[in-house]
Design an enzyme around this catalytic site. Sequence first.
Site, PDB file in Angstrom:
ATOM      1  N   LYS A  21       0.834  -1.199   0.000  1.00 24.49           N
ATOM      2  CA  LYS A  21       0.000   0.000   0.000  1.00 24.49           C
ATOM      3  C   LYS A  21       0.868   1.249   0.000  1.00 24.49           C
ATOM      4  CE  LYS A  21      -1.011   0.475   5.003  1.00 24.49           C
ATOM      5  NZ  LYS A  21      -0.656   1.878   5.244  1.00 24.49           N
ATOM      6  N   SER A 144       6.811  12.667  10.677  1.00 23.65           N
ATOM      7  CA  SER A 144       6.393  11.538   9.853  1.00 23.65           C
ATOM      8  C   SER A 144       6.932  11.683   8.432  1.00 23.65           C
ATOM      9  CB  SER A 144       4.867  11.470   9.805  1.00 23.65           C
ATOM     10  OG  SER A 144       4.438  10.548   8.819  1.00 23.65           O
ATOM     11  N   GLN A 146       5.637  10.623   5.906  1.00 19.94           N
ATOM     12  CA  GLN A 146       4.531  10.860   4.974  1.00 19.94           C
ATOM     13  C   GLN A 146       4.360  12.340   4.664  1.00 19.94           C
ATOM     14  OE1 GLN A 146       1.054   8.908   6.534  1.00 19.94           O
ATOM     15  NE2 GLN A 146       1.993   6.894   6.496  1.00 19.94           N
ATOM     16  N   SER A 172      12.793   7.433   9.648  1.00 22.82           N
ATOM     17  CA  SER A 172      12.100   6.752   8.539  1.00 22.82           C
ATOM     18  C   SER A 172      12.696   7.105   7.183  1.00 22.82           C
ATOM     19  CB  SER A 172      10.592   7.081   8.564  1.00 22.82           C
ATOM     20  OG  SER A 172       9.999   6.668   9.766  1.00 22.82           O
ATOM     21  N   ASP A 294       6.631   0.110  11.637  1.00 21.23           N
ATOM     22  CA  ASP A 294       5.490  -0.785  11.445  1.00 21.23           C
ATOM     23  C   ASP A 294       5.814  -2.244  11.757  1.00 21.23           C
ATOM     24  OD1 ASP A 294       3.765   1.242  10.784  1.00 21.23           O
ATOM     25  OD2 ASP A 294       3.972   0.989   8.621  1.00 21.23           O
TER      26      ASP A 294
END
Length: 414
Positions: A21, A144, A146, A172, A294
């Site tokens: 995803k 984040s 993202q 990340s 995750d």
Amino acid sequence: MQYIIKAPSRIETTIDLPASKSISNRALTIHALTDGRLKPENLSDCDDTEVMVKALHNWPETIDIGAAGTAMRFLTALLCVREGEVHTITGTERMRHRPIGVLVDALRELGADIEYEGEKGFPPLRIHGQRLQGGRLEMPGNISSQYISALLMIGPTLEKGLELHLTGSIISRPYIDLTLHVMHGFGCAIEWSDVDTISVLPQTYKDTPYKIENDWSSASYWYEILALAGESGQQVTLPGLYDSSRQGDSAVRYLFRLLGVKTEFAHNEQDTIVLTRHETAVRRMEYDFVNQPDLAQTIVITCCALSIPFHFTGLATLKIKETDRIAALKTELRKLGYVVEDRNDSELLWNGKTCDADPQAVIDTYEDHRMAMAFAPLALKRGEIRINHPEVVSKSYPRYWEDLRKAGFEIIEN
């Protein structure tokens, strides 16, 4: 709904995992910026991707992304550059309490027209799309990824391009590199111009075929299953995973080597891995999950089940996921007799301390797909385990329970 999951006596199966995803949502965002016709192939069928597909197909005035955090961040940036369009983007009650102020501030600095429709710093947002100037932007590296990825993907469309300078420690980083890799796949020239700076010139994405790799995060639950399976020689085959993968969670193969699971690529195949159970496992585990948050739930639960003490760091982002995953892990593991401690809102520790387990324990999932999927394999150690609201797996791995049945698990709806 509640499931009672009972374990098989042996694991030997081939599982077709869902597509990533993370890659799917990046490819969809970029494809929307090409205005092209060649849709990405092998898209994920999970909830988080389905809401993206629906939004990008219909472009409704109000876009409800449900609980999809990736979609919220990526679409917020994308809508800012949809010239002449006005949209409201919202989500679930939990989503309306997940912060987005850092991204909104950054987009406003680039010239975006965004208004908060409720509490400042949180969705829902009212966005007036327009041509953005772009230029140099500075933001913390410990936010984040993202947010960073959302900005990078619209970078080529900005009049002055984008020079993104990240300050402090960068968490990340593999997810940022994954974004660059997908952008390269659509013909974008973008690179790290320094250790803390990414530069992208104004340019046009190419409308090109793009195939999505399967999901290494979903593979982690099959690693866990084999780690807990007991005797050596048991096996799981997983097609569609690449040796050269840019997914940060591909590190799962190295982590689980320490926990008794060996990874090999199938003979003469570059995209199929074979997992086998062996007896060697570490006596204690320490790891910094800053690049693979995750995977934390899966590894924490596996270590407890195998009686392997641990000290895990780099978990700060777990508190702002679908639920506060640090608190959720501590609560649910205590039901099973494991006393896990936290420190500094970013660490989890277990020294082997136990308490009386609840013989009738039922695992709550907190509207978090990874809680359900990471706890289910414990049936291999306990004989059976009960999971509340098992339907939450649809967020990332809709066929998870079907695949468990295929592997021999018995699943009873209670």
